[in-house]
Write an enzyme that holds these catalytic residues in place. Structure first.
Site, PDB file in Angstrom:
ATOM      1  N   ASN A   1     -64.899  11.808 -10.202  1.00 26.82           N
ATOM      2  CA  ASN A   1     -65.382  12.249  -8.894  1.00 26.82           C
ATOM      3  C   ASN A   1     -66.897  12.122  -8.746  1.00 26.82           C
ATOM      4  O   ASN A   1     -67.405  12.047  -7.627  1.00 26.82           O
ATOM      5  CB  ASN A   1     -64.979  13.713  -8.668  1.00 26.82           C
ATOM      6  N   ALA A   2     -67.629  12.075  -9.856  1.00 26.93           N
ATOM      7  CA  ALA A   2     -69.086  12.042  -9.787  1.00 26.93           C
ATOM      8  C   ALA A   2     -69.564  10.848  -8.963  1.00 26.93           C
ATOM      9  O   ALA A   2     -69.069   9.727  -9.126  1.00 26.93           O
ATOM     10  CB  ALA A   2     -69.676  11.973 -11.195  1.00 26.93           C
TER      11      ALA A   2
ATOM     12  N   GLY B   1     -69.245  20.801  -3.662  1.00 28.78           N
ATOM     13  CA  GLY B   1     -68.538  19.934  -2.715  1.00 28.78           C
ATOM     14  C   GLY B   1     -67.099  19.658  -3.093  1.00 28.78           C
ATOM     15  O   GLY B   1     -66.343  20.561  -3.474  1.00 28.78           O
TER      16      GLY B   1
ATOM     17  N   TYR C   1     -73.833   1.813  -1.993  1.00 25.20           N
ATOM     18  CA  TYR C   1     -72.718   2.763  -2.056  1.00 25.20           C
ATOM     19  C   TYR C   1     -71.387   2.062  -1.758  1.00 25.20           C
ATOM     20  O   TYR C   1     -70.403   2.237  -2.487  1.00 25.20           O
ATOM     21  CB  TYR C   1     -72.969   3.887  -1.059  1.00 25.20           C
TER      22      TYR C   1
ATOM     23  N   LYS D   1     -80.493   3.177   2.035  1.00 24.70           N
ATOM     24  CA  LYS D   1     -81.527   2.367   2.675  1.00 24.70           C
ATOM     25  C   LYS D   1     -80.854   1.067   3.117  1.00 24.70           C
ATOM     26  O   LYS D   1     -79.885   0.619   2.495  1.00 24.70           O
ATOM     27  CB  LYS D   1     -82.666   2.013   1.707  1.00 24.70           C
TER      28      LYS D   1
ATOM     29  N   ASP E   1     -75.168  13.965 -18.528  1.00 22.67           N
ATOM     30  CA  ASP E   1     -75.575  12.889 -17.633  1.00 22.67           C
ATOM     31  C   ASP E   1     -74.765  11.647 -17.989  1.00 22.67           C
ATOM     32  O   ASP E   1     -74.934  11.066 -19.070  1.00 22.67           O
ATOM     33  CB  ASP E   1     -77.072  12.617 -17.811  1.00 22.67           C
TER      34      ASP E   1
ATOM     35  N   THR F   1     -69.060  18.362   4.265  1.00 15.85           N
ATOM     36  CA  THR F   1     -69.775  18.813   3.077  1.00 15.85           C
ATOM     37  C   THR F   1     -71.257  18.985   3.420  1.00 15.85           C
ATOM     38  O   THR F   1     -71.686  18.706   4.538  1.00 15.85           O
ATOM     39  CB  THR F   1     -69.648  17.794   1.924  1.00 15.85           C
TER      40      THR F   1
END
Length: 452
Positions: free
Chosen positions: A293-294, A223, A358, A300, A266, A393
């Site tokens: 950028n991660a 992406g 988010y 939900k 990670d 994307t």
């Protein structure tokens, strides 16, 4: 992902149908290709009485090979310009705003497709009187409206230039003018950008503005991250591409394609910041640019969201950035002149149903820029963020059709952006020549009709 409607509009039948029914008309945007001229035609440069920036801007443009139009040409109804640049720093009260009308009114139809409008002003906080601050703040309404009115891929931006930089070198403004005039800024419009007095170093070659720079990109396997790694490498950077071990094959393909290196890590692991710092120190001795950028989504509505969805999104999208910054800065791995660029989102500005986690994380990224950039400025390090809107994307391809179409059309460009649009904007903020640009959140959204 293909925008079939936008492709259809470019055909003869499509253009006729759009005109007849008044449908959205996505223009063909001018994007950057290496070797392109900065602008595809002459630039008309104007100034308010007493403007302090026009001379500097004119010298920058002339040195960049841009043809500055004779002001007499502005009265030629058949003359077309690639850009209109206006120094409004001399406007000291509301009555002086008439000068902007006098400049832009006759030129409303003079721009070529994908033309550029740039207004230069003084940060309201630096103005000498409330009346001057009022007039300078009014410029935001002008540029945002022009971005929505002129159409045909035309973008409009307001650049506030600090008074502290008046005695500095022209390069402090040069990177911003070059980016906004070029095809790199195709999907950036209606933005307010502040240029300060930080250190800016001009490249030997503006086609390779990141030569010799070590750049870390997190979330680089696919992406926007993959596009970003490619753009930064094209511009001369030595890219350290990082992603989770599960994306190892895709990450290796990206790194091999650009001649960079891959790090499988990670970022939520307790020892991740230390391991990353040790890798950068042993392999490169430093990192000139860190691009956070991660990011992940776990959507939900709040009433149906379990705690794991909340925690994981906050941890990856926001807390991991803070932890990495802390360790890299503590170990002095980001030198003076370094840059940090974080990826926020328009969801962090306007919010989004079903994305409270988010949106919270991305608003937090904006808070990180606001709070940390003044501290880092004292160390000669810039910190900025980009806030993408609807970008084509694999994630947006999964959105239901009607919502996806609304996302594409609800902006001044009437189309979704591409990963390269975000990458080009981050690239500009990563240049050593952009060291005077700090504390900004730049939306890459085609001037979305939602949000500020």
């Amino acid at each position: 992902m293909t925008d079939r409607y936008a492709s259809f509009v470019q055909t003869g039948a499509g253009r006729a149908l759009v005109k007849r029914l008044g449908l959205p008309d996505p223009p063909r945007l001018r994007r950057h290709t290496p070797g392109d001229p900065l602008v595809p035609g002459p630039v008309l440069l104007g100034s308010s009485a007493g403007g302090r920036i026009a001379d500097q801007a004119g010298k920058i443009l002339t040195a960049a090979g841009v043809e500055l139009a004779d002001p007499v040409a502005a009265h030629d109804a058949d003359r077309r310009f690639a850009a209109l640049v206006y120094d409004a720093s001399g406007v000291t009260d509301s009555t002086g705003l008439r000068q902007l009308y006098d400049f832009f009114h006759p030129q409303a139809r003079s721009l070529v497709p994908s033309g550029r409008v740039i207004v230069l002003g003084t940060p309201p906080a630096e103005c000498g009187s409330p009346r001057e601050a009022t007039a300078q703040r009014a410029l935001e309404g002008l540029t945002r409206s022009i971005g929505k009115e002129f159409g045909r891929g035309v973008t409009a931006q307001l650049v506030y230039v600090t008074r502290e930089g008046d005695a500095g070198t022209p390069v402090s403004l040069e990177s911003t003018l070059r980016f906004l005039l070029s095809g790199r800024s195709a999907y950036v419009s209606g933005q307010v950008i502040r240029v300060g007095a930080g250190t800016a170093v001009a490249p030997a070659d503006w086609d390779r503005p990141l030569d010799g720079q070590v750049v870390l990109v997190t979330g680089a396997a696919r992406g926007i991250g993959a596009a970003l790694a490619k753009v930064l490498a094209r511009d001369g950077a030595q890219v350290v591409a990082l992603d989770i071990p599960a994306a190892g094959d895709e990450l290796a393909a990206v790194a091999n394609d650009i001649g960079g290196s891959a790090v499988q890590l990670d970022l939520t692991a307790p020892d991740a910041p230390t391991r990353l710092a040790e890798h950068l120190a042993s392999r490169h001795g430093r990192v000139d640019v860190v691009v956070h950028n991660a990011g992940i989504t776990r959507d939900k509505t709040l009433g149906r969201m379990d705690a794991d969805r909340w925690d994981s999104v906050i941890d990856v999208n926001l807390s991991s950035q803070e932890r990495i910054n802390d360790v890299l800065l503590e170990r002095d791995l980001i030198p003076a002149g370094g840059r940090i660029v974080s990826v926020s989102s328009i969801a962090g500005i306007a919010g989004n149903r079903g994305q409270t986690n988010y949106a919270t994380s991305k608003a937090g990224v904006i808070g990180l820029v606001d709070s940390l950039s003044p501290v880092l400025r004292e160390r000669g390090i810039s910190l900025n963020a980009v806030a993408p809107g609807f970008i084509e994307t694999r994630l947006t391809a999964r959105i239901p059709l009607t919502i996806r179409e609304a996302g594409r059309r609800m902006n001044s460009m009437a189309q979704g952006g591409l990963p390269v649009d975000v990458a080009e904007t981050i690239g500009w903020l990563s240049w050593p020549a952009s060291g005077a640009v700090s504390g900004n959140v730049v939306r890459v959204c085609g001037q979305s009709l939602l949000g500020a």
